[in-house]
Scaffold this motif. Sequence first.
Motif, PDB file in Angstrom:
ATOM      1  N   SER A 138      11.035  41.200 -14.723  1.00 23.01           N
ATOM      2  CA  SER A 138       9.782  40.983 -14.017  1.00 23.01           C
ATOM      3  C   SER A 138       8.743  41.979 -14.519  1.00 23.01           C
ATOM      4  N   GLU A 139       7.495  41.798 -14.104  1.00 21.66           N
ATOM      5  CA  GLU A 139       6.452  42.725 -14.524  1.00 21.66           C
ATOM      6  C   GLU A 139       6.751  44.136 -14.033  1.00 21.66           C
ATOM      7  N   ALA A 140       7.227  44.256 -12.800  1.00 26.57           N
ATOM      8  CA  ALA A 140       7.544  45.575 -12.250  1.00 26.57           C
ATOM      9  C   ALA A 140       8.693  46.220 -13.017  1.00 26.57           C
ATOM     10  N   GLU A 141       9.709  45.419 -13.338  1.00 26.67           N
ATOM     11  CA  GLU A 141      10.850  45.953 -14.090  1.00 26.67           C
ATOM     12  C   GLU A 141      10.422  46.356 -15.498  1.00 26.67           C
ATOM     13  N   GLU A 142       9.572  45.539 -16.109  1.00 19.64           N
ATOM     14  CA  GLU A 142       9.095  45.857 -17.451  1.00 19.64           C
ATOM     15  C   GLU A 142       8.314  47.167 -17.450  1.00 19.64           C
ATOM     16  N   ALA A 143       7.547  47.404 -16.398  1.00 19.21           N
ATOM     17  CA  ALA A 143       6.788  48.652 -16.308  1.00 19.21           C
ATOM     18  C   ALA A 143       7.721  49.862 -16.266  1.00 19.21           C
ATOM     19  N   VAL A 144       8.817  49.737 -15.545  1.00 14.42           N
ATOM     20  CA  VAL A 144       9.801  50.831 -15.484  1.00 14.42           C
ATOM     21  C   VAL A 144      10.385  51.093 -16.870  1.00 14.42           C
ATOM     22  N   LEU A 145      10.782  50.024 -17.555  1.00 16.02           N
ATOM     23  CA  LEU A 145      11.371  50.160 -18.886  1.00 16.02           C
ATOM     24  C   LEU A 145      10.367  50.730 -19.876  1.00 16.02           C
ATOM     25  N   ASN A 146       9.120  50.297 -19.784  1.00 15.35           N
ATOM     26  CA  ASN A 146       8.088  50.809 -20.683  1.00 15.35           C
ATOM     27  C   ASN A 146       7.867  52.304 -20.480  1.00 15.35           C
ATOM     28  N   SER A 147       7.939  52.752 -19.236  1.00 14.94           N
ATOM     29  CA  SER A 147       7.735  54.182 -18.974  1.00 14.94           C
ATOM     30  C   SER A 147       8.849  55.020 -19.582  1.00 14.94           C
ATOM     31  N   ILE A 148      10.078  54.508 -19.549  1.00 18.54           N
ATOM     32  CA  ILE A 148      11.195  55.231 -20.158  1.00 18.54           C
ATOM     33  C   ILE A 148      11.044  55.246 -21.671  1.00 18.54           C
ATOM     34  N   ALA A 149      10.673  54.093 -22.234  1.00 16.25           N
ATOM     35  CA  ALA A 149      10.480  54.013 -23.682  1.00 16.25           C
ATOM     36  C   ALA A 149       9.404  54.995 -24.136  1.00 16.25           C
TER      37      ALA A 149
END
Length: 306
Positions: A138-149
């Motif tokens: 989801s968009e929220a999940e993608e935001a979490v992953l992007n922050s880690i990346a």
Amino acid sequence: MEPSNRYRFKTISEYHKLAGLPKPGHPLVSIINMEEVNMPFDGRSKTIIFDFYSIALKRVPDAKIKYGQQMSDFDDGVLFFMAPGQVFTVEIDQDKTHRPTGWMILFHSDLLWQTHLAKTIKDYDFFSYSLFEALHVSEAEEAVLNSIAKLVKNETNNNIDHFTQNVVIAQIELLLNYAQRFYGRQFITRKAINHQLLDRLERVVRGYFENDDLGNRGLPTVTYIAERLNVSPGYLSGLLKTLIGQNTQQYLHQKLIDLAKEKLSTTNLSVSEIAYALGFEHLQSFTKLFKSKTNLTPSAFRQSFN
């Protein structure tokens, strides 16, 4: 480098070089902006093998990616994982502009040397999932992953010191744990599809155990069952653990014990005959499994009905 349109990358630096990227800031880990990748395509497809781990959140319009025997488009953002040595093929529509977006984290197994993740990374089953079993975030999940990346990128692009390895590994492990959580969500939200798979699983297993030739065929393997369902063994186990609290092997054992109980309580077959009929080569193996699941030997279970 291997001949035309087949590439095997033994190091991350090799991939950077062919993809037209600057030399990685760290030899064992790199995070790549997919928009900066400029891989040469001489034909309509390219087969690629990495000798290191890959985690990618990608959108690849107008491209088809084949991983194992499955073909999928990447028009939508998905997260997928590959362990060292796995093969994937990219097919490009040469009549359209190929502009992938997203990011990819590459890390060599040597980065994990003598760390906790070196021992646990094999527990993340999604490194063996097929392409069509990738994680749709989801968009929220993608935001979490992007922050880690972003944290990984900042760490590898800045001055490397003796903290770098631990910081990077901690972020990768955090990403993997979030992926486990998100896969759990995906298993649950795709309830209709997954329950259809459970129904098919039930039919396949029941059909296998009802075969009169079970004594000669032997016990079913997880790989055999997964192939019959057209899913990867890891994905099937992950799905079952989320939905029923058992992996595939545990599920098969439970079905086997249920059938053994039925034969012990309703037939006059000896325990040895039942063991053989259920696919066991040795009575001891049957007795050991039965007792581990019921706290009774097969003979003691049968006597409880007399």
